[in-house]
Write an enzyme that holds these catalytic residues in place. Structure first.
Site, PDB file in Angstrom:
ATOM      1  N   ARG A 134      -0.409  -8.629  13.836  1.00  0.00           N
ATOM      2  CA  ARG A 134      -1.031  -7.644  12.936  1.00  0.00           C
ATOM      3  C   ARG A 134      -1.938  -8.307  11.914  1.00  0.00           C
ATOM      4  O   ARG A 134      -2.980  -7.780  11.550  1.00  0.00           O
ATOM      5  CB  ARG A 134       0.053  -6.822  12.222  1.00  0.00           C
ATOM      6  CG  ARG A 134       0.798  -5.912  13.185  1.00  0.00           C
ATOM      7  CD  ARG A 134       1.951  -5.232  12.515  1.00  0.00           C
ATOM      8  NE  ARG A 134       1.519  -4.247  11.553  1.00  0.00           N
ATOM      9  CZ  ARG A 134       2.307  -3.738  10.597  1.00  0.00           C
ATOM     10  NH1 ARG A 134       3.543  -4.167  10.469  1.00  0.00           N
ATOM     11  NH2 ARG A 134       1.860  -2.821   9.793  1.00  0.00           N
ATOM     12  N   ARG A 186      10.789  -5.672   4.311  1.00  0.00           N
ATOM     13  CA  ARG A 186      10.440  -4.262   4.134  1.00  0.00           C
ATOM     14  C   ARG A 186      11.420  -3.341   4.851  1.00  0.00           C
ATOM     15  O   ARG A 186      11.859  -3.601   5.959  1.00  0.00           O
ATOM     16  CB  ARG A 186       9.031  -4.046   4.683  1.00  0.00           C
ATOM     17  CG  ARG A 186       8.592  -2.606   4.586  1.00  0.00           C
ATOM     18  CD  ARG A 186       7.135  -2.510   4.459  1.00  0.00           C
ATOM     19  NE  ARG A 186       6.446  -2.848   5.699  1.00  0.00           N
ATOM     20  CZ  ARG A 186       5.129  -2.771   5.810  1.00  0.00           C
ATOM     21  NH1 ARG A 186       4.397  -2.397   4.792  1.00  0.00           N
ATOM     22  NH2 ARG A 186       4.558  -3.079   6.950  1.00  0.00           N
ATOM     23  N   LYS A 245       0.824  -1.211   0.000  1.00  0.00           N
ATOM     24  CA  LYS A 245       0.000   0.000   0.000  1.00  0.00           C
ATOM     25  C   LYS A 245       0.860   1.262   0.000  1.00  0.00           C
ATOM     26  O   LYS A 245       0.587   2.213  -0.715  1.00  0.00           O
ATOM     27  CB  LYS A 245      -0.942   0.041   1.217  1.00  0.00           C
ATOM     28  CG  LYS A 245      -1.984  -1.053   1.239  1.00  0.00           C
ATOM     29  CD  LYS A 245      -3.036  -0.813   2.310  1.00  0.00           C
ATOM     30  CE  LYS A 245      -2.486  -0.756   3.718  1.00  0.00           C
ATOM     31  NZ  LYS A 245      -1.922  -2.028   4.201  1.00  0.00           N
ATOM     32  N   ARG A 261      11.080  -1.448  10.472  1.00  0.00           N
ATOM     33  CA  ARG A 261      10.186  -1.017  11.540  1.00  0.00           C
ATOM     34  C   ARG A 261      10.114  -2.059  12.647  1.00  0.00           C
ATOM     35  O   ARG A 261      10.139  -3.254  12.363  1.00  0.00           O
ATOM     36  CB  ARG A 261       8.776  -0.808  10.968  1.00  0.00           C
ATOM     37  CG  ARG A 261       8.617   0.525  10.312  1.00  0.00           C
ATOM     38  CD  ARG A 261       7.391   0.616   9.458  1.00  0.00           C
ATOM     39  NE  ARG A 261       6.212  -0.059   9.989  1.00  0.00           N
ATOM     40  CZ  ARG A 261       5.027  -0.023   9.387  1.00  0.00           C
ATOM     41  NH1 ARG A 261       4.877   0.669   8.275  1.00  0.00           N
ATOM     42  NH2 ARG A 261       4.006  -0.651   9.894  1.00  0.00           N
ATOM     43  N   ARG A 311      -9.488   1.441   9.248  1.00  0.00           N
ATOM     44  CA  ARG A 311      -9.056   0.077   9.569  1.00  0.00           C
ATOM     45  C   ARG A 311     -10.113  -0.682  10.355  1.00  0.00           C
ATOM     46  O   ARG A 311      -9.917  -1.855  10.669  1.00  0.00           O
ATOM     47  CB  ARG A 311      -7.785   0.166  10.421  1.00  0.00           C
ATOM     48  CG  ARG A 311      -6.526  -0.295   9.683  1.00  0.00           C
ATOM     49  CD  ARG A 311      -5.398  -0.096  10.647  1.00  0.00           C
ATOM     50  NE  ARG A 311      -4.205  -0.796  10.341  1.00  0.00           N
ATOM     51  CZ  ARG A 311      -3.160  -0.263   9.745  1.00  0.00           C
ATOM     52  NH1 ARG A 311      -3.200   0.972   9.300  1.00  0.00           N
ATOM     53  NH2 ARG A 311      -2.052  -0.961   9.590  1.00  0.00           N
TER      54      ARG A 311
HETATM   55  P1  AMP Z   1       0.756   1.035   9.118  1.00  0.00           P
HETATM   56  O1  AMP Z   1       1.968   1.858   8.891  1.00  0.00           O
HETATM   57  O2  AMP Z   1      -0.443   1.554   8.364  1.00  0.00           O
HETATM   58  O3  AMP Z   1       0.976  -0.430   8.891  1.00  0.00           O
HETATM   59  O4  AMP Z   1       0.374   1.203  10.672  1.00  0.00           O
HETATM   60  C1  AMP Z   1       1.263   0.807  11.702  1.00  0.00           C
HETATM   61  C2  AMP Z   1       0.498   0.675  13.010  1.00  0.00           C
HETATM   62  O5  AMP Z   1      -0.063   1.954  13.368  1.00  0.00           O
HETATM   63  C3  AMP Z   1      -0.680  -0.286  13.001  1.00  0.00           C
HETATM   64  O6  AMP Z   1      -0.289  -1.618  13.221  1.00  0.00           O
HETATM   65  C4  AMP Z   1      -1.535   0.276  14.129  1.00  0.00           C
HETATM   66  O7  AMP Z   1      -1.010  -0.072  15.399  1.00  0.00           O
HETATM   67  C5  AMP Z   1      -1.356   1.783  13.955  1.00  0.00           C
HETATM   68  N1  AMP Z   1      -2.364   2.340  13.029  1.00  0.00           N
HETATM   69  C6  AMP Z   1      -2.118   2.922  11.807  1.00  0.00           C
HETATM   70  N2  AMP Z   1      -3.257   3.310  11.225  1.00  0.00           N
HETATM   71  C7  AMP Z   1      -4.263   2.965  12.079  1.00  0.00           C
HETATM   72  C8  AMP Z   1      -5.673   3.087  12.036  1.00  0.00           C
HETATM   73  N3  AMP Z   1      -6.309   3.624  10.986  1.00  0.00           N
HETATM   74  N4  AMP Z   1      -6.369   2.625  13.103  1.00  0.00           N
HETATM   75  C9  AMP Z   1      -5.765   2.088  14.168  1.00  0.00           C
HETATM   76  N5  AMP Z   1      -4.442   1.937  14.281  1.00  0.00           N
HETATM   77  C10 AMP Z   1      -3.688   2.372  13.240  1.00  0.00           C
END
Ligand code: AMP
Length: 214
Positions: free
Chosen positions: A167, A123, A13, A156, A88
């Protein structure tokens, strides 16, 4: 144009969001990037979010919707934006409706579960910009360095194997239902929903996405 990129972690994404946002000249809004920036800046939001993110869980809908409301009110969002990693949960999607934000296009990037884990372990990201790479599928020009700034790339904390599994479970339970949510919405509104096979190369995926803009 107001877009949502949906898909499991590791589906690519972030990479596609960069390309789409350049092509359409709209901001790329990643709630994950915003939260990571808060962590780097040691804000109270960052402090709360870090523990949750390190466990692979979701930050509360209330916090996320607050972030989104503030972000979309900025001037650069007046002609549209691209959400990456938001919404999400069904609660977040409902919250978006309540903010009267009508989405034009939802792009689902799908990927089989086996592929997700190998993808995530490779990644690497450039924290200041959020640009993401993959050591095998989308390598930087110079090993370990960001293409545009030459700065170091990192893995990360939440891409570590234990967290990846957590996750994935969270994704299946809380985010996957959004696919049906938006498919249903498509029947009763102008929203368009497209599904793309994320197992293809990033170039093929972006070609397919761009075709849907024509
Ligand atoms: P991402 O970079 O989008 O994979 O997000 C990394 C982490 O941030 C996720 O595993 C969640 O813990 C938190 N996070 C990011 N976006 C959201 C969202 N829309 N709702 C809840 N938690 C989020």
């Amino acid at each position: 144009m107001k877009l949502i990129l949906l898909g499991p972690p590791g589906a690519g994404k972030g990479t596609q969001a960069e390309l789409i946002s350049k092509k359409l000249n709209i901001p790329h809004i990643s709630t994950g990037d915003i939260l990571r920036e808060s962590i780097r800046n040691n804000t109270s939001l960052g402090e709360q979010a870090k523990k949750i993110m390190d466990q692979g869980n979701l930050v509360s809908d209330e916090i996320i919707l607050g972030i989104i409301k503030e972000r979309v009110s900025l001037r650069d969002c007046k002609d549209g934006f691209l959400f990456d990693g938001f919404p999400r949960t069904i609660g977040q999607a409902d919250g978006l409706k309540k903010l009267n934000i009508d989405i034009n296009l939802v792009i689902e990037i799908s990927l089989p579960e086996e592929t997700i884990i190998s993808r995530m372990s490779g990644r690497r990201i450039h924290p200041p910009s959020g640009r993401s790479y993959h050591i095998k599928f989308n390598p930087p020009k110079i090993d370990g360095k960001d293409d545009e700034t030459g700065e170091d790339l990192i893995q990360r904390d939440d891409d570590k194997p234990e967290t990846v599994l957590a996750r994935l479970e969270v994704y299946k339970k809380q985010t996957d239902p959004l696919i049906d949510y938006y498919l249903n919405l498509q029947k009763n509104s102008d929203l368009k929903f497209i599904k793309i096979n994320g197992a293809n190369s990033p170039q093929e995926v972006s070609k397919e996405i761009f075709r849907s803009f024509e």
